[in-house]
Design a protein around this motif. Structure first.
Motif, mmCIF file in Angstrom:
data_model
loop_
_atom_site.group_PDB
_atom_site.id
_atom_site.type_symbol
_atom_site.label_atom_id
_atom_site.label_comp_id
_atom_site.label_asym_id
_atom_site.label_seq_id
_atom_site.Cartn_x
_atom_site.Cartn_y
_atom_site.Cartn_z
ATOM 1 N N LEU A 7 -22.981 117.929 -60.039
ATOM 2 C CA LEU A 7 -24.038 118.932 -60.183
ATOM 3 C C LEU A 7 -24.174 119.362 -61.632
ATOM 4 O O LEU A 7 -25.251 119.695 -62.101
ATOM 5 N N PHE B 228 -14.160 128.611 -47.297
ATOM 6 C CA PHE B 228 -14.621 129.291 -46.101
ATOM 7 C C PHE B 228 -13.583 129.270 -44.993
ATOM 8 O O PHE B 228 -12.590 128.568 -45.051
ATOM 9 N N TYR C 114 -18.560 116.315 -56.029
ATOM 10 C CA TYR C 114 -19.881 116.920 -55.813
ATOM 11 C C TYR C 114 -20.208 117.950 -56.884
ATOM 12 O O TYR C 114 -21.267 117.909 -57.506
ATOM 13 N N GLY D 296 -16.318 130.444 -57.140
ATOM 14 C CA GLY D 296 -16.355 129.485 -56.044
ATOM 15 C C GLY D 296 -15.915 130.115 -54.741
ATOM 16 O O GLY D 296 -15.429 131.246 -54.707
ATOM 17 N N MET D 297 -16.085 129.371 -53.657
ATOM 18 C CA MET D 297 -15.758 129.944 -52.349
ATOM 19 C C MET D 297 -15.128 128.919 -51.427
ATOM 20 O O MET D 297 -15.534 127.764 -51.394
ATOM 21 N N ARG E 286 -12.344 120.866 -53.955
ATOM 22 C CA ARG E 286 -13.768 120.845 -54.269
ATOM 23 C C ARG E 286 -14.151 122.081 -55.060
ATOM 24 O O ARG E 286 -14.940 122.020 -55.996
ATOM 25 N N ASN F 133 -14.986 123.081 -44.279
ATOM 26 C CA ASN F 133 -16.294 122.459 -44.156
ATOM 27 C C ASN F 133 -16.509 121.362 -45.195
ATOM 28 O O ASN F 133 -17.446 121.431 -45.995
ATOM 29 N N PRO F 134 -15.657 120.327 -45.180
ATOM 30 C CA PRO F 134 -15.915 119.231 -46.121
ATOM 31 C C PRO F 134 -17.224 118.543 -45.779
ATOM 32 O O PRO F 134 -17.654 118.565 -44.628
ATOM 33 N N PHE F 135 -17.871 117.986 -46.771
ATOM 34 C CA PHE F 135 -19.095 117.241 -46.523
ATOM 35 C C PHE F 135 -18.739 115.959 -45.781
ATOM 36 O O PHE F 135 -17.659 115.419 -45.958
ATOM 37 N N PRO F 136 -19.698 115.462 -44.956
ATOM 38 C CA PRO F 136 -19.451 114.161 -44.328
ATOM 39 C C PRO F 136 -19.602 113.040 -45.344
ATOM 40 O O PRO F 136 -20.419 112.147 -45.199
ATOM 41 N N LYS F 137 -18.832 113.122 -46.404
ATOM 42 C CA LYS F 137 -18.833 112.087 -47.441
ATOM 43 C C LYS F 137 -17.383 111.689 -47.665
ATOM 44 O O LYS F 137 -16.474 112.233 -47.054
ATOM 45 N N ALA G 138 -12.809 121.938 -58.666
ATOM 46 C CA ALA G 138 -13.290 120.821 -59.486
ATOM 47 C C ALA G 138 -14.241 121.277 -60.577
ATOM 48 O O ALA G 138 -14.361 120.625 -61.614
ATOM 49 N N VAL G 139 -14.947 122.370 -60.357
ATOM 50 C CA VAL G 139 -15.861 122.840 -61.395
ATOM 51 C C VAL G 139 -15.203 123.857 -62.318
ATOM 52 O O VAL G 139 -15.871 124.498 -63.110
ATOM 53 N N ARG H 267 -22.653 131.220 -58.790
ATOM 54 C CA ARG H 267 -21.806 130.485 -57.849
ATOM 55 C C ARG H 267 -21.085 129.324 -58.497
ATOM 56 O O ARG H 267 -20.128 128.793 -57.935
ATOM 57 N N ARG H 268 -21.528 128.908 -59.666
ATOM 58 C CA ARG H 268 -20.749 127.880 -60.359
ATOM 59 C C ARG H 268 -19.481 128.453 -60.939
ATOM 60 O O ARG H 268 -18.539 127.720 -61.202
#
Lengths: 287, 301, 315
Positions: free
Chosen positions: B151, B131, B147, B128-129, B200, B135-139, B203-204, B124-125
């Motif tokens: 990791l 959706f 994020y 990526g996916m 997001r 669904n952004p994080f509440p950050k 980013a990786v 999964r690194r």
């Protein structure tokens, strides 16, 4: 039929009003019957028969016992909640959840009995060697055990309320499970977890039987500082102490302090519960 | 990266003999590589007769597809045909469903993704996916994008700053949010949130980006933005997109796989299956299979 | 950090990718977390079982020697000759009082709030009062009972009596009954009600014939849980003035006691050295009886609730 049911519903308002009335009136009568400065703010401790009602003694008693209880309840309640919400397989959950609910239904007298008979001699005495076998640490541990289920239950609700899409997003970025739980789920559930803690604190402070049976305080409680290894009296234990034996006269300041402390206890738990409820509702709103 | 300046492109695409385009299908800018150059790209995924089961129920069967690098591959078909199931099997997201299992092979650069030795987190690194519902994080916006890199161990503030900026530019979001990086990701509009999710994901620096109906929760303008973005970034990644919007597939993808459902006579439940997989212009003009033609011309589904 | 695999054809790319994908770093953090969680759950379970074990083993001398007498004897000054009976009597009537008083009023209030209430000041006041009452410590209800049921209503209750205790406990569990009943009623699908209205039934008829029938298991669960709570609470009884010493006769309006109170009092009495059965054993035996009762009710409530869930999913 509407009015019949309405009447039933209104009883809760009536009861609330009666509680406020009874407490305020009694507290007022109490304050009238003592010398204000000498009574409430003396440094020496809780000596009801001598009309020395040092509030600090019993408030600190509640705080110390409550703190010990939270030191137990938060890690174990939260840990159980995280396990149930994030890791446990359905079959395991089906076994553990009812067990937690059994613990939740445990009568406090029985926990008090357990505290006296087991926690005091086998745990506290062995590990800490206190002066007296019954002390605030014992009471706090007992109350902590009592409060674990409510902490676990409300925390689990908060964690389950975090939408699955957030967890998916985290895994989609290539995160491991533990990272997802600690960096995404827990932060997202924070307000619910705070609510759980506040509700748990409120329960701990309102707990009477364990505090009375295991706190170690006699009728009089000299002020000994903040150490949990000393015997102490919580606000709730002060109330049971005020009632005393069955043949005690129900008049005079040593008795009427029941209402004053009761009012204090009522207000403290009311404030805590209101704040906690506010947080719980915020959790439900977000999702 | 050039900033997108217009949100609606009214240029009518030119029709040529090599890439016949139905004007009625075109809403935004349509760009197809001429069919001839498609064959040059290496194969990233090779699915060999893939079937996915949930318990005893076979959700989808018979999927044999080659997904090529630096192309956009679309999965289309009616609801329940298994396109999302197949997409999620490409990055082992189906692992989270207890009863899910696969038969057949999913080869990623020749490596069987479902080999027991393969670490799903590593998969999964690289794959990526994005959706369906953003669904952004509440950050904060910054922390959302940072994020993934965090990791992977990136800690230095300057490095993270660079990655965040690069990713947000790559998602065509930088100019809109560069002054509000500390504000919550949830404070953005739907379209912006989805682009944040894309930032997001990139980013990786993944190899592949899977998109599960990324625009279905968005308005047409936000949709066009994201379709533009997909075209811009496909040269750096490989994109597989599930969409229930045929026109989107026609606009955006290089190859299209058409799925449909068939009723299982014994259990009366529908199983998805792959009908046809071809370069997009072919799917939408002269498909091999009748059922494909019926679907793309709107006669069913 | 670039993870994109170069588009080399053939074996080299595959080997590179395979090597990366099969890399497994030891997930230290993951194992730590799982270990910690197991510890917390394990500790919680351990505490519960230790508690049950301790209380049971303390109770064993008494329960094995004279199980029946222990229940039927009255309180005495010698643990060998003491029994629970006045406590059983008291707890029984307290339970009865809770059923008779709290259940109808609580369910009625829940029906009002879910089916009849309109948004307004009164409704909001009721909801706020109810939510607050649910969090009030039990000992405060004891104070309320002391003034109201033992004092003001002495003509009705006889002062410090079983009746007064029953009233007090009913008031204590009322919020729980209301809240759980409200949840049960709220879970009834609106379509069920609409079907009733559609054939011209009145609001009460729809509620009585359809809504309540559907919500009954949930309501029952709530009432059973509250009964268990009422039987286990001691704090209000302490304030009300439950007897802890000799109680020659039991009556509804005379001095009273209940099982939790006996546990409280006997736990404080010192054991006579050398005696086989002491007050410790008596207190623990009473504890076992109470636990059995409470656990039985809690288990019944859980079973009922599961049956409720299954029916709801099946409908």
């Amino acid at each position: 039929m509407r009015h019949v049911f309405q009447l039933a519903a209104v009883t809760s308002v009536v009861i609330s009003a009666l509680i406020l009335f009874v407490l305020f009136r009694g507290a007022f009568q109490f304050l009238n019957s003592i010398d204000f400065d000498l009574g409430l703010l003396s440094d020496t401790g809780w000596f009801p028969r001598r009309e020395r009602f040092d509030l600090r003694t019993i408030v600190v008693g509640s705080v110390v016992v409550g703190s010990v209880a939270m030191v137990v309840a938060v890690p174990f309640g939260l840990g159980t909640a995280i396990y149930l919400a994030e890791y446990a397989r359905p079959r395991v959950r089906q076994i553990i959840k009812p067990v937690i609910e059994v613990l939740a239904g445990m009568p406090s007298v029985v926990v008090g009995l357990f505290a006296i008979r087991f926690i005091a001699p086998n745990v506290v005495a062995k590990l800490f060697d206190p002066n007296q076998s019954l002390n605030m640490l014992v009471a706090g541990l007992g109350i902590g055990i009592l409060v674990i289920p409510i902490m676990a239950s409300v925390s689990e609700d908060a964690l389950s309320a975090v939408p699955g899409s957030l967890r998916e997003a985290s895994y989609g970025c290539g995160a491991k499970k533990v990272t997802t739980v600690t960096k995404v789920v827990l932060p997202a559930a924070v307000s619910g977890l705070v609510a759980a803690s506040i509700i748990a604190i409120s329960r701990a402070i309102g707990e009477t039987m364990v505090a009375t049976m295991a706190g170690g305080a006699a009728d009089t409680v000299p002020w000994k500082g903040y150490s949990p290894l000393e015997p102490g009296m919580t606000m709730t234990a002060a109330m049971t102490n005020a009632v005393g034996g069955t043949d005690q006269a129900a008049t005079g300041a040593p008795f009427q302090v029941l209402f004053f402390v009761g009012l204090l206890l009522f207000l403290v738990t009311l404030i805590l519960n209101t704040i906690g409820d506010r947080f719980v509702r915020r959790v439900r709103q977000r999702y | 990266m050039t900033e997108p300046t217009t949100t609606q492109d009214t240029r009518i695409p030119e029709m040529t003999e090599e890439s016949p385009v139905d004007i009625d299908l075109a809403v935004g800018q349509v760009s197809h590589d001429p069919v001839a150059t498609l064959g040059d790209h290496a194969v990233v995924f090779r699915l060999e007769d893939l079937s996915v089961y949930y318990g005893d129920f076979r959700a989808v069967r018979g999927v044999t597809i080659d997904v090529h690098q630096h192309e956009i591959t679309a999965f289309i078909g009616p609801s329940g045909c298994g396109k999302t199931t197949v997409l999620r099997s490409l990055n082992r997201m189906n692992d989270f469903i207890e009863t899910a299992r696969v038969e057949g092979r999913v080869l990623y650069h020749g490596v069987d993704l479902y080999d027991p030795a393969v670490n799903a987190t590593e998969v999964r690194r690289r794959i990526g996916m994005v959706f369906q519902k953003p669904n952004p994080f509440p950050k904060s916006i910054y922390d959302n994008v940072a994020y993934g890199p965090r990791l992977l161990g990136v800690k230095k503030r300057t490095e993270l700053d660079d990655i965040v900026e690069r990713s947000l530019r790559g998602a065509a979001l930088w100019d809109e949010v560069k002054a509000i990086l500390k504000s919550s990701g949830l404070s953005l509009s739907g379209g912006q949130q989805q682009r944040l999710c894309i930032a997001r994901a990139v980013a990786v620096e993944p190899d592949v980006i899977l998109m599960d109906e990324p625009c279905s929760a968005l308005d047409p303008i936000a949709t066009a933005r994201i379709e533009e973005l997909m075209q811009e970034i496909k040269s750096q990644y490989t994109i597989v997109i599930v969409t229930h919007n045929m026109q989107q597939a026609a606009r955006v993808s290089d190859r299209t796989a058409f799925f449909t459902t068939e009723v299982n006579p014994e259990s009366d439940r529908r199983t998805g299956l792959l009908i046809e997989y071809n370069p997009t212009p072919k799917i939408f003009s002269t498909p091999d299979d009748d059922r494909t033609e019926q679907y793309v011309t709107g006669r069913f589904g | 950090m670039a993870l994109a695999t170069p588009a080399l054809g053939g074996a080299t790319a595959r080997e590179v990718v395979a090597a990366r994908l099969t890399r497994r770093d030891r997930d230290v953090a993951g194992w730590l977390m799982l270990g910690t969680l197991f510890l917390t759950v394990g500790f919680t379970l351990l505490v519960l079982f230790t508690l049950l074990f301790e209380v049971t083993s303390d109770a064993w001398p008494m329960l094995s020697e004279r199980p029946v007498d222990f229940v039927t004897d009255t309180i005495g000054s010698d643990p060998m000759a003491s029994g629970l009976w006045p406590g059983v009597y008291g707890s029984f009537f307290i339970g009865l009082g809770v059923i008779v008083l709290a259940f109808p009023i609580g369910i009625g209030a829940a029906i009002y709030l879910e089916e009849y209430a309109r948004d307004g000041f009164l409704t909001r006041l009721i909801m706020v009062s109810m939510r607050n009452l649910a969090g009030v410590p039990a000992v405060i209800y004891g104070v309320l009972g002391f003034i109201i049921f033992r004092g003001w209503l002495e003509f009705l209750t006889g002062g410090s009596s079983v009746v007064a205790a029953a009233f007090t406990m009913a008031v204590l569990v009322l919020p729980i009954v209301i809240i759980t009943s409200m949840e049960a009623i709220r879970a009834v699908p609106q379509g069920l009600r609409d079907a009733g209205y559609g054939v011209g039934a009145s609001r009460w008829e729809v509620t009585r014939d359809h809504t309540l029938a559907y919500a009954a298991p949930g309501i029952l669960t709530g009432t059973v849980l509250s009964l268990a709570r009422a039987l286990g609470e001691a704090a209000p009884l302490l304030i009300l003035g439950a007897i802890t010493g000799l109680l020659p006769e039991t009556s509804l309006t005379g001095k009273f006691t209940a099982i939790p109170m006996l546990i409280y009092n006997w736990s404080g009495r010192p054991d006579t050295p050398g005696a086989e059965i002491g007050w410790t054993s008596a207190a623990a035996a009473a504890g076992v009886m109470l636990l059995t009762l409470v656990l039985f009710f809690n288990a019944a409530a859980i079973v009922l609730r599961n049956r409720f869930e299954r029916r709801r999913i099946g409908t």
